[in-house]
Design a protein around this motif. Sequence first.
Motif, short mmCIF file in Angstrom:
data_model
loop_
_atom_site.label_atom_id
_atom_site.label_comp_id
_atom_site.label_asym_id
_atom_site.label_seq_id
_atom_site.Cartn_x
_atom_site.Cartn_y
_atom_site.Cartn_z
N TYR A 1 0.83 -1.20 0.00
CA TYR A 1 0.00 0.00 0.00
C TYR A 1 0.87 1.26 0.00
O TYR A 1 1.78 1.40 0.81
N MET A 2 0.60 2.16 -0.95
CA MET A 2 1.33 3.44 -1.06
C MET A 2 2.83 3.24 -1.23
O MET A 2 3.63 4.05 -0.77
N GLU B 1 5.79 3.65 -3.42
CA GLU B 1 6.07 4.49 -4.59
C GLU B 1 6.71 3.70 -5.73
O GLU B 1 6.38 3.92 -6.90
N ASP C 1 4.00 1.72 -7.31
CA ASP C 1 3.11 2.60 -8.06
C ASP C 1 3.72 2.95 -9.42
O ASP C 1 3.03 2.95 -10.44
N ASP D 1 -4.26 3.94 -5.33
CA ASP D 1 -4.52 3.91 -3.90
C ASP D 1 -5.95 3.48 -3.59
O ASP D 1 -6.20 2.80 -2.58
#
Length: 308
Positions: free
Chosen positions: A155-156, A158, A161, A176
């Motif tokens: 989660y989150m 970077e 992502d 997210d």
Amino acid sequence: MINRNLIRIRIVQIIYSWYQNTNKDLLKAEKNLLFALQKSYDLYYYLLLLMVELTLLYENRVETKRNKFLPSEEDLNPNTHLINNKFISQLRDNQQFNDYLGERPMSWNEHDVFVKNMLDDILASDTYQKYAALDHPDYDDDKEFWRKVFKQFIYMNEALDDLLEDECIYWNDGIDIIQTFVLKTIKKFSEENGSKQSLLPMFKDEGDKKYALELLNDAIHNEDKYRALIQKTTDKWDFDRIAFMDMIIMQVALAEIFTFESIPASVSLNEYIEIAKFYSTPKSSTFINGILDAVVKEIRTENSIVKI
């Protein structure tokens, strides 16, 4: 599962592209919208698959060490909590999970180095050490371990992502949001449901899909009406100098305010102001807030909208 926040973002993007395209085909715009939402749903499964892939990688490591020419005691007797994790076993056997991946195959094979590094980080963490120290972890222990791992390492993240954005252009927004739904799914799992444990559907109900298509169509069909309202409220501004993205955001916002009686105008205003913060200029959210607020006050005075 695809919530209205993500639907709004996708519609703003689709309509922005609509105006950039000389061949304006509404049917194609609808197809692009549904395709983009489908790809967001793919991401939900792709992140579920990541937990399975991490487990499989650990299994392969354990097996490789056991088969060494001169295995150590630790190689022969590794900690198998991760391999025997009941939550992951349930996910791997899940009918809905396997049916979806059968219809829409996806893999982490191209990102094997990333998965390897993530597994190394997990195994070196206090979260794993505490889990590995348990004598006989039960189902709740297994599920809680993966909830913590997902929150701490996925989660989150970077780097993750960036990887996902490079993997698919439709994953550059809403990562997210999808990750929060994976966390909700982990929490929702129950041992008694076995392989029939339900995963989150693409839409909460048909109403959300209908909302998406109606909003897209209304924003395009009533362009002149909404832009006239905006222009009337911006008489002190040079209308032609309004940022193009700001115009699109306000146009879609007004489409929602006029079309959906059950959505309070204040909710619509807040949602599109938030979109402006991320997708337009630094001062856009304040500008859009002022314009839309003025438009809503005027149309309420004229009883042009009805809200339940």
